[in-house]
Design a protein around this motif. Structure first.
Motif, PDB file in Angstrom:
ATOM      1  N   GLU A 471       0.827  -1.197   0.000  1.00  0.00           N
ATOM      2  CA  GLU A 471       0.000   0.000   0.000  1.00  0.00           C
ATOM      3  C   GLU A 471       0.868   1.257   0.000  1.00  0.00           C
ATOM      4  OE1 GLU A 471      -3.966   1.784   2.262  1.00  0.00           O
ATOM      5  OE2 GLU A 471      -2.700   0.317   3.316  1.00  0.00           O
ATOM      6  N   LEU A 472       1.948   1.254   0.762  1.00  0.00           N
ATOM      7  CA  LEU A 472       2.841   2.404   0.784  1.00  0.00           C
ATOM      8  C   LEU A 472       3.436   2.648  -0.602  1.00  0.00           C
ATOM      9  CD1 LEU A 472       4.586   1.889   4.220  1.00  0.00           C
ATOM     10  CD2 LEU A 472       3.518   4.016   3.483  1.00  0.00           C
ATOM     11  N   ARG A 473       3.827   1.572  -1.267  1.00  0.00           N
ATOM     12  CA  ARG A 473       4.382   1.733  -2.623  1.00  0.00           C
ATOM     13  C   ARG A 473       3.331   2.315  -3.573  1.00  0.00           C
ATOM     14  NH1 ARG A 473       9.334  -0.411  -3.144  1.00  0.00           N
ATOM     15  NH2 ARG A 473       9.997  -1.966  -1.607  1.00  0.00           N
ATOM     16  N   HIS A 474       2.091   1.890  -3.416  1.00  0.00           N
ATOM     17  CA  HIS A 474       1.026   2.432  -4.253  1.00  0.00           C
ATOM     18  C   HIS A 474       0.877   3.936  -4.033  1.00  0.00           C
ATOM     19  CE1 HIS A 474      -2.832   2.610  -6.392  1.00  0.00           C
ATOM     20  NE2 HIS A 474      -3.247   3.367  -5.398  1.00  0.00           N
ATOM     21  N   TRP A 475       0.898   4.368  -2.774  1.00  0.00           N
ATOM     22  CA  TRP A 475       0.776   5.791  -2.485  1.00  0.00           C
ATOM     23  C   TRP A 475       1.917   6.586  -3.122  1.00  0.00           C
ATOM     24  CZ3 TRP A 475      -0.271   4.460   3.296  1.00  0.00           C
ATOM     25  CH2 TRP A 475      -1.648   4.293   3.492  1.00  0.00           C
ATOM     26  N   VAL A 476       3.138   6.050  -3.017  1.00  0.00           N
ATOM     27  CA  VAL A 476       4.308   6.756  -3.535  1.00  0.00           C
ATOM     28  C   VAL A 476       4.324   6.746  -5.064  1.00  0.00           C
ATOM     29  CG1 VAL A 476       6.826   6.669  -3.693  1.00  0.00           C
ATOM     30  CG2 VAL A 476       5.711   6.384  -1.471  1.00  0.00           C
ATOM     31  N   GLU A 477       4.070   5.596  -5.665  1.00  0.00           N
ATOM     32  CA  GLU A 477       4.228   5.442  -7.107  1.00  0.00           C
ATOM     33  C   GLU A 477       3.021   5.923  -7.903  1.00  0.00           C
ATOM     34  OE1 GLU A 477       5.161   1.369  -7.792  1.00  0.00           O
ATOM     35  OE2 GLU A 477       7.032   1.441  -6.632  1.00  0.00           O
ATOM     36  N   CYS A 478       1.837   5.919  -7.291  1.00  0.00           N
ATOM     37  CA  CYS A 478       0.611   6.207  -8.048  1.00  0.00           C
ATOM     38  C   CYS A 478      -0.202   7.373  -7.509  1.00  0.00           C
ATOM     39  CB  CYS A 478      -0.289   4.960  -8.058  1.00  0.00           C
ATOM     40  SG  CYS A 478       0.503   3.488  -8.726  1.00  0.00           S
ATOM     41  N   GLU A 479       0.156   7.919  -6.333  1.00  0.00           N
ATOM     42  CA  GLU A 479      -0.683   8.958  -5.732  1.00  0.00           C
ATOM     43  C   GLU A 479       0.111  10.143  -5.184  1.00  0.00           C
ATOM     44  OE1 GLU A 479      -3.459   7.385  -2.915  1.00  0.00           O
ATOM     45  OE2 GLU A 479      -4.518   6.172  -4.402  1.00  0.00           O
ATOM     46  N   TRP A 480       1.343  10.335  -5.652  1.00  0.00           N
ATOM     47  CA  TRP A 480       2.129  11.524  -5.328  1.00  0.00           C
ATOM     48  C   TRP A 480       2.441  11.680  -3.838  1.00  0.00           C
ATOM     49  CZ3 TRP A 480      -2.052  11.715  -8.701  1.00  0.00           C
ATOM     50  CH2 TRP A 480      -1.757  11.982 -10.055  1.00  0.00           C
ATOM     51  N   ALA A 481       2.386  10.645  -3.050  1.00  0.00           N
ATOM     52  CA  ALA A 481       2.676  10.767  -1.619  1.00  0.00           C
ATOM     53  C   ALA A 481       4.185  10.745  -1.406  1.00  0.00           C
ATOM     54  CB  ALA A 481       2.028   9.630  -0.842  1.00  0.00           C
ATOM     55  N   CYS A 482       4.671  11.601  -0.513  1.00  0.00           N
ATOM     56  CA  CYS A 482       6.107  11.569  -0.212  1.00  0.00           C
ATOM     57  C   CYS A 482       6.403  11.889   1.245  1.00  0.00           C
ATOM     58  CB  CYS A 482       6.881  12.497  -1.138  1.00  0.00           C
ATOM     59  SG  CYS A 482       6.545  14.235  -0.908  1.00  0.00           S
ATOM     60  N   SER A 483       5.400  12.069   2.083  1.00  0.00           N
ATOM     61  CA  SER A 483       5.654  12.314   3.504  1.00  0.00           C
ATOM     62  C   SER A 483       4.676  11.505   4.336  1.00  0.00           C
ATOM     63  CB  SER A 483       5.505  13.804   3.839  1.00  0.00           C
ATOM     64  OG  SER A 483       4.140  14.157   3.959  1.00  0.00           O
ATOM     65  N   ALA A 484       5.016  11.356   5.607  1.00  0.00           N
ATOM     66  CA  ALA A 484       4.139  10.604   6.499  1.00  0.00           C
ATOM     67  C   ALA A 484       2.792  11.294   6.664  1.00  0.00           C
ATOM     68  CB  ALA A 484       4.818  10.412   7.859  1.00  0.00           C
ATOM     69  N   ASP A 485       2.778  12.618   6.695  1.00  0.00           N
ATOM     70  CA  ASP A 485       1.492  13.317   6.773  1.00  0.00           C
ATOM     71  C   ASP A 485       0.628  13.010   5.553  1.00  0.00           C
ATOM     72  OD1 ASP A 485       1.890  14.463   9.207  1.00  0.00           O
ATOM     73  OD2 ASP A 485       2.396  16.449   8.459  1.00  0.00           O
TER      74      ASP A 485
END
Length: 524
Positions: A471-485
């Motif tokens: 799930e974390l990889r999905h957030w980073v690779e597909c949803e522009w997430a880069c911080s814990a917030d």
């Protein structure tokens, strides 16, 4: 994998530059990209970092707006409820609202008349009509103080607001838009045939973009962007109103929400939240200063606790608040002395008088974001060659195509129920928390990491309870997430469930895998 722009990229060109990664900016990006335009969206922080993740989480007509004569707005919003329920059944679900009747506030005839209008101002295909409840016999009466004996009820819908923003951006990118977060529009230079924009990514060199049109969808910053970046005098003005919410341990065990008539004649919602909590809000307070600094104050907490205590058996104190958040609503300025009475409708202002076009979005609410985007596209037909066909009412948001997996259903609720059952049967080894949360957050998009998995270990290391590397990889690779917030408070609300050490593990994982200085999350 999401693309990133090389620091050496200069002189890129687009048809439209959209400034602002809230619900309106992402909705406009999706609509325009689907019409074949070259779209660039820049957001100086994270997607939905401010107003768009700080709503009351409702897709609703706005029952109280009827008192202010906002019939056109209410009709437009009511018509959108079922459209959005069909487009995003994984993020949006019907919800019944119970209004304990206080005859000293509004007489029964007024309540019945308002609810009759609410039922009939727009077509309802399957949301139920309003009615009355005997609180002495109905489960909705159990958590209330015993003197509340009668209530009205009506239907609206609940939404995961931050994920709605993200999925609009995901679909925009899938249709060709370029989405850049942590990228500030530092300067704009207007010419007769277009704009030259200086975009400044966080921690990287700036680069230049040429765009034929600029869309200013910066919400509470709309005036300052026109003045400071565009060098223009605003033709409209905003009234910034802070709305704050508190989250407390669950006050009731049923799935209905409450609309409470407050002692100042406003309304306060009490809504089931994440199974274990109740969300209470909102306030209406004039906000001064930078909208990014909006924070609830002690008076707002006391107000929400006090108004809830007028109705519920369990008294609320400040110490009961486990989380709170605030956002600034950009409302069109009018002559009203009451922030609650200021219109929630929007206005689109296309300025072509001084050179290249700039379209500014004034006001708006999350329920009407799709119609706002559609109207923005219609405005831009005057200055851009784009398809005239409106399309967003027909195409589900990413993950919303549940019937492609479960077959034809009578309504979105049935589709969601069947999809949840499908996930439980297909992956019986999935932890209950994931089997419940993932379908409601991702819909069919969760299949991208689940279908290859044969056992729990295939989802990667458990970084925190209920949170796996997949799930974390999905957030980073597909949803522009880069911080814990980003991941704990916007892509999910896992920050409510995880302790400080668990949140730190999430931050450390992101730091290792992003190569960025993602700091330890601060609880908002």
């Amino acid at each position: 994998m999401l693309e990133t722009r090389s620091s050496s990229s200069t002189g890129a060109a687009a048809d439209v530059l959209i400034i602002g990664g809230g619900i309106n900016g992402c909705g406009i990006a999706r609509d325009l990209a689907g019409r074949g335009l070259r779209v660039v969206l820049c957001e100086q922080h994270d997607l939905a970092a401010h107003t768009s993740s700080a709503s009351t989480k409702l897709i609703h007509g706005g029952l109280r707006y009827l008192e202010y004569g906002e019939f056109a707005l209410v009709r437009k919003a009511l018509a959108e409820r079922e459209v959005l329920l069909r487009l995003a059944p994984h993020l949006i679900r019907p919800m019944r609202f119970v209004i304990p009747h206080d005859p000293s506030m509004r007489p029964a005839w007024m309540m019945r008349a308002g609810l009759w209008l609410y039922d009939h101002l727009a077509r309802r295909d399957w949301l139920p009509a309003s009615g009355t409840i005997d609180l002495r016999r109905h489960p909705a009466g159990a958590p209330l103080q015993p003197h509340w004996r009668r209530a009205f009820h009506y239907a609206d819908a609940w939404v995961d607001d931050a994920r709605l923003v993200v999925l609009n951006a995901v679909d925009a990118a899938a249709r060709g838009a370029q989405v850049y977060t942590r990228t500030r529009c530092a300067a704009l230079r207007r010419a007769a045939d277009g704009w030259s924009a200086t975009l400044q990514p966080l921690g990287a060199p700036s680069w230049t973009l040429r765009a034929r049109v600029v869309v200013n969808a910066t919400g509470p910053w709309a005036e300052s962007v026109l003045q400071q970046q565009c060098g223009l005098s605003p033709r409209r003005h905003l009234r910034l109103v802070r709305g704050s919410h508190i989250v407390v341990p669950r006050l009731f065990r049923h799935d209905d929400a409450y609309l409470l008539q407050a002692s100042d004649r406003r309304v306060v919602f009490a809504i089931p939240y994440l199974d274990r909590y109740t969300l209470i809000g909102t306030t209406d307070v004039e906000h001064r200063g930078d909208p990014a600094t909006a924070r609830i104050d002690a008076d707002e907490i006391d107000y929400l606790c006090r108004e809830a205590a007028r109705y519920f058996r369990r008294p609320l104190r400040r110490s009961d608040v486990v989380w709170h958040y605030s956002g600034v609503r950009p409302l069109l300025e009018d002559a009203s002395n009451d922030p609650s009475a200021v219109t929630r409708d929007y206005l689109l202002d296309l300025d072509t008088a001084g050179g290249a076009p700039v379209l500014t979005v004034w006001g708006g609410k999350i329920t009407t974001y799709r119609t706002l985007a559609q109207e923005a596209a219609r405005c831009l037909r005057a200055v851009l060659p784009l398809s005239a066909a409106d399309w967003t009412a027909r195409c589900p948001l990413p993950g919303g195509d549940l019937e492609a997996v479960v077959g034809s259903c009578a309504d979105p609720v049935q589709a969601m129920q069947r999809f949840e059952a499908y996930v439980g049967q297909r992956w019986p080894w999935l932890p209950e928390s994931c089997a419940r949360r993932w379908p409601r957050a991702y819909g069919t998009r969760m299949l991208s990491w689940l279908e290859p998995a044969r056992r729990l270990a295939d989802l990667g290391e458990p970084i925190a309870p209920g949170l796996f590397e997949a799930e974390l990889r999905h957030w980073v690779e597909c949803e522009w997430a880069c911080s814990a917030d980003d991941v704990l408070w916007r892509r999910s609300k896992l920050g409510l469930a995880l302790g400080a050490a668990e949140q730190q593990r999430v931050a450390a994982w992101l730091q290792r895998h992003m190569g960025l200085g993602c700091g330890t999350p601060d609880k908002p």
